[in-house]
Write a protein that holds these residues in place. Structure first.
Motif, PDB file in Angstrom:
ATOM      1  N   VAL A  56       0.864  -1.186   0.000  1.00  0.00           N
ATOM      2  CA  VAL A  56       0.000   0.000   0.000  1.00  0.00           C
ATOM      3  C   VAL A  56       0.900   1.234   0.000  1.00  0.00           C
ATOM      4  O   VAL A  56       1.893   1.262   0.740  1.00  0.00           O
ATOM      5  CB  VAL A  56      -0.910   0.011   1.250  1.00  0.00           C
ATOM      6  CG1 VAL A  56      -1.643   1.338   1.387  1.00  0.00           C
ATOM      7  CG2 VAL A  56      -1.909  -1.125   1.186  1.00  0.00           C
ATOM      8  N   PRO A  57       0.611   2.246  -0.828  1.00  0.00           N
ATOM      9  CA  PRO A  57       1.437   3.456  -0.806  1.00  0.00           C
ATOM     10  C   PRO A  57       1.497   4.044   0.606  1.00  0.00           C
ATOM     11  O   PRO A  57       0.466   4.169   1.275  1.00  0.00           O
ATOM     12  CB  PRO A  57       0.719   4.404  -1.774  1.00  0.00           C
ATOM     13  CG  PRO A  57      -0.055   3.502  -2.676  1.00  0.00           C
ATOM     14  CD  PRO A  57      -0.470   2.335  -1.821  1.00  0.00           C
ATOM     15  N   PHE A  58       2.702   4.390   1.030  1.00  0.00           N
ATOM     16  CA  PHE A  58       2.895   4.926   2.382  1.00  0.00           C
ATOM     17  C   PHE A  58       2.031   6.165   2.607  1.00  0.00           C
ATOM     18  O   PHE A  58       1.521   6.391   3.706  1.00  0.00           O
ATOM     19  CB  PHE A  58       4.374   5.242   2.608  1.00  0.00           C
ATOM     20  CG  PHE A  58       4.674   5.755   3.984  1.00  0.00           C
ATOM     21  CD1 PHE A  58       4.536   4.922   5.093  1.00  0.00           C
ATOM     22  CD2 PHE A  58       5.090   7.047   4.187  1.00  0.00           C
ATOM     23  CE1 PHE A  58       4.801   5.378   6.369  1.00  0.00           C
ATOM     24  CE2 PHE A  58       5.366   7.516   5.467  1.00  0.00           C
ATOM     25  CZ  PHE A  58       5.223   6.684   6.551  1.00  0.00           C
ATOM     26  N   ILE A  59       1.842   6.955   1.556  1.00  0.00           N
ATOM     27  CA  ILE A  59       1.059   8.181   1.685  1.00  0.00           C
ATOM     28  C   ILE A  59      -0.388   7.869   2.059  1.00  0.00           C
ATOM     29  O   ILE A  59      -1.035   8.623   2.794  1.00  0.00           O
ATOM     30  CB  ILE A  59       1.147   9.026   0.391  1.00  0.00           C
ATOM     31  CG1 ILE A  59       0.697  10.459   0.652  1.00  0.00           C
ATOM     32  CG2 ILE A  59       0.364   8.408  -0.730  1.00  0.00           C
ATOM     33  CD1 ILE A  59       1.620  11.228   1.538  1.00  0.00           C
ATOM     34  N   ASP A  60      -0.923   6.744   1.585  1.00  0.00           N
ATOM     35  CA  ASP A  60      -2.289   6.354   1.945  1.00  0.00           C
ATOM     36  C   ASP A  60      -2.400   6.084   3.441  1.00  0.00           C
ATOM     37  O   ASP A  60      -3.394   6.442   4.088  1.00  0.00           O
ATOM     38  CB  ASP A  60      -2.712   5.105   1.175  1.00  0.00           C
ATOM     39  CG  ASP A  60      -2.925   5.368  -0.307  1.00  0.00           C
ATOM     40  OD1 ASP A  60      -2.797   6.539  -0.725  1.00  0.00           O
ATOM     41  OD2 ASP A  60      -3.206   4.413  -1.050  1.00  0.00           O
ATOM     42  N   ILE A  61      -1.357   5.449   3.986  1.00  0.00           N
ATOM     43  CA  ILE A  61      -1.356   5.160   5.425  1.00  0.00           C
ATOM     44  C   ILE A  61      -1.254   6.448   6.229  1.00  0.00           C
ATOM     45  O   ILE A  61      -1.937   6.617   7.243  1.00  0.00           O
ATOM     46  CB  ILE A  61      -0.223   4.173   5.763  1.00  0.00           C
ATOM     47  CG1 ILE A  61      -0.581   2.791   5.169  1.00  0.00           C
ATOM     48  CG2 ILE A  61       0.010   4.075   7.266  1.00  0.00           C
ATOM     49  CD1 ILE A  61       0.442   1.714   5.383  1.00  0.00           C
ATOM     50  N   LEU A  62      -0.421   7.399   5.763  1.00  0.00           N
ATOM     51  CA  LEU A  62      -0.321   8.692   6.453  1.00  0.00           C
ATOM     52  C   LEU A  62      -1.662   9.423   6.456  1.00  0.00           C
ATOM     53  O   LEU A  62      -2.079   9.989   7.468  1.00  0.00           O
ATOM     54  CB  LEU A  62       0.734   9.572   5.790  1.00  0.00           C
ATOM     55  CG  LEU A  62       2.200   9.262   6.080  1.00  0.00           C
ATOM     56  CD1 LEU A  62       3.089  10.254   5.340  1.00  0.00           C
ATOM     57  CD2 LEU A  62       2.489   9.316   7.571  1.00  0.00           C
ATOM     58  N   LEU A  63      -2.334   9.414   5.314  1.00  0.00           N
ATOM     59  CA  LEU A  63      -3.630  10.100   5.226  1.00  0.00           C
ATOM     60  C   LEU A  63      -4.661   9.458   6.153  1.00  0.00           C
ATOM     61  O   LEU A  63      -5.439  10.143   6.808  1.00  0.00           O
ATOM     62  CB  LEU A  63      -4.137  10.090   3.781  1.00  0.00           C
ATOM     63  CG  LEU A  63      -3.406  11.035   2.833  1.00  0.00           C
ATOM     64  CD1 LEU A  63      -3.781  10.742   1.389  1.00  0.00           C
ATOM     65  CD2 LEU A  63      -3.715  12.480   3.177  1.00  0.00           C
ATOM     66  N   LYS A  64      -4.663   8.134   6.205  1.00  0.00           N
ATOM     67  CA  LYS A  64      -5.598   7.443   7.094  1.00  0.00           C
ATOM     68  C   LYS A  64      -5.285   7.760   8.550  1.00  0.00           C
ATOM     69  O   LYS A  64      -6.193   7.956   9.365  1.00  0.00           O
ATOM     70  CB  LYS A  64      -5.521   5.932   6.851  1.00  0.00           C
ATOM     71  CG  LYS A  64      -6.600   5.152   7.573  1.00  0.00           C
ATOM     72  CD  LYS A  64      -7.974   5.485   7.025  1.00  0.00           C
ATOM     73  CE  LYS A  64      -9.039   4.617   7.694  1.00  0.00           C
ATOM     74  NZ  LYS A  64     -10.385   4.939   7.195  1.00  0.00           N
ATOM     75  N   ARG A  65      -3.993   7.838   8.876  1.00  0.00           N
ATOM     76  CA  ARG A  65      -3.591   8.186  10.249  1.00  0.00           C
ATOM     77  C   ARG A  65      -4.054   9.595  10.596  1.00  0.00           C
ATOM     78  O   ARG A  65      -4.492   9.861  11.723  1.00  0.00           O
ATOM     79  CB  ARG A  65      -2.071   8.049  10.404  1.00  0.00           C
ATOM     80  CG  ARG A  65      -1.556   8.388  11.802  1.00  0.00           C
ATOM     81  CD  ARG A  65      -2.114   7.413  12.828  1.00  0.00           C
ATOM     82  NE  ARG A  65      -1.796   7.799  14.180  1.00  0.00           N
ATOM     83  CZ  ARG A  65      -2.524   8.628  14.930  1.00  0.00           C
ATOM     84  NH1 ARG A  65      -3.642   9.173  14.443  1.00  0.00           N
ATOM     85  NH2 ARG A  65      -2.163   8.914  16.161  1.00  0.00           N
ATOM     86  N   LEU A  66      -3.981  10.512   9.640  1.00  0.00           N
ATOM     87  CA  LEU A  66      -4.449  11.883   9.872  1.00  0.00           C
ATOM     88  C   LEU A  66      -5.956  11.914  10.110  1.00  0.00           C
ATOM     89  O   LEU A  66      -6.451  12.685  10.934  1.00  0.00           O
ATOM     90  CB  LEU A  66      -4.090  12.782   8.685  1.00  0.00           C
ATOM     91  CG  LEU A  66      -2.627  13.202   8.602  1.00  0.00           C
ATOM     92  CD1 LEU A  66      -2.337  13.879   7.268  1.00  0.00           C
ATOM     93  CD2 LEU A  66      -2.265  14.122   9.757  1.00  0.00           C
ATOM     94  N   ASP A  67      -6.685  11.062   9.397  1.00  0.00           N
ATOM     95  CA  ASP A  67      -8.139  10.985   9.593  1.00  0.00           C
ATOM     96  C   ASP A  67      -8.492  10.600  11.028  1.00  0.00           C
ATOM     97  O   ASP A  67      -9.517  11.010  11.557  1.00  0.00           O
ATOM     98  CB  ASP A  67      -8.765   9.946   8.644  1.00  0.00           C
ATOM     99  CG  ASP A  67      -8.858  10.450   7.222  1.00  0.00           C
ATOM    100  OD1 ASP A  67      -8.728  11.668   7.009  1.00  0.00           O
ATOM    101  OD2 ASP A  67      -9.042   9.615   6.314  1.00  0.00           O
ATOM    102  N   ASP A  68      -7.628   9.808  11.637  1.00  0.00           N
ATOM    103  CA  ASP A  68      -7.887   9.296  12.986  1.00  0.00           C
ATOM    104  C   ASP A  68      -7.089  10.054  14.050  1.00  0.00           C
ATOM    105  O   ASP A  68      -6.978   9.612  15.181  1.00  0.00           O
ATOM    106  CB  ASP A  68      -7.520   7.803  13.025  1.00  0.00           C
ATOM    107  CG  ASP A  68      -8.177   7.084  14.195  1.00  0.00           C
ATOM    108  OD1 ASP A  68      -9.296   7.465  14.577  1.00  0.00           O
ATOM    109  OD2 ASP A  68      -7.562   6.146  14.738  1.00  0.00           O
ATOM    110  N   SER A  69      -6.540  11.207  13.671  1.00  0.00           N
ATOM    111  CA  SER A  69      -5.662  11.953  14.573  1.00  0.00           C
ATOM    112  C   SER A  69      -6.443  12.682  15.660  1.00  0.00           C
ATOM    113  O   SER A  69      -7.563  13.140  15.459  1.00  0.00           O
ATOM    114  CB  SER A  69      -4.857  12.976  13.766  1.00  0.00           C
ATOM    115  OG  SER A  69      -4.089  13.782  14.621  1.00  0.00           O
TER     116      SER A  69
END
Length: 202
Positions: A56-69
């Motif tokens: 999975v592109p690392f950027i997708d994981i960062l964006l998902k983490r931001l959603d749950d921040s």
């Protein structure tokens, strides 16, 4: 269970990987992997490894983490604004490497190595990204768009960003994949290049 932790579990299951396999390949204990899928916040180096493992592109994981921040909305917005949407709708980290032979100069707005205070302007050789002992390097934090400086130390098993600063802890990453993995981690961290000069504010 937090949404981000559920997301990690779903990615693992989508690849038909069991907890033990993911733990072994990312270099964590099985119990730690279980906690990452329950409520514990995984560190950056784990997420880099996990993204590669589940393809999975690392950027997708960062964006998902931001959603749950739980960070302030302002901080989250700043982090998201440092990500640039392309026409395809896929997000990627803004390009931070210059191809020009000219030195890049930036102001350090983030806590850095103790030798270079916040507010200093540094001049960067962007074509010099090889890790030299006792050299200072500049980074662009992809989460907030701010620049910082650190010394880099690379051993056979560890990559360290050294700050020697009571205001900031050193960052340590386990490296098992050799030079390719080190470069991937450094790119993710926003490596700009070697600092060749600094102008301090008195």
């Amino acid at each position: 269970m937090a949404a981000f932790n559920q997301y990690l579990k779903a990615l693992r299951e989508r690849k038909f990987l069991d907890i033990g396999t993911v733990a072994e390949r990312t270099g964590v204990h099985r119990n730690t992997q279980s906690k990452y899928e329950d409520s514990r916040d995984p560190p950056l180096d784990y997420l880099v490894e996990f993204a590669a493992l589940v393809d999975v592109p690392f950027i997708d994981i960062l964006l998902k983490r931001l959603d749950d921040s739980k960070a302030s909305q302002r901080a989250v917005n700043l982090a998201i604004s440092s990500l640039e949407p392309e026409k395809s709708g896929v997000y990627e980290v803004k390009e931070i490497y210059k191809t020009s032979n000219e030195l890049m100069h930036v102001k350090l707005n983030e806590v850095s190595h103790k030798l270079i205070p916040t507010g200093a302007t540094v001049f960067i050789n962007t074509s010099s990204k090889a890790i030299d002992a006792n050299s200072m390097y500049a980074f662009l934090n992809p989460m907030n768009g701010e620049h910082f400086a650190a010394k880099l130390v690379l051993t056979a098993t560890k990559l360290k960003l050294v700050f020697d600063n009571t205001e900031r802890k050193d960052l340590v990453f386990s490296v098992e994949g050799g030079e390719t993995e080190s470069r991937y981690i450094l790119k993710t961290l926003g490596l700009l290049g070697k600092i060749v000069k600094a102008e301090l504010i008195f």
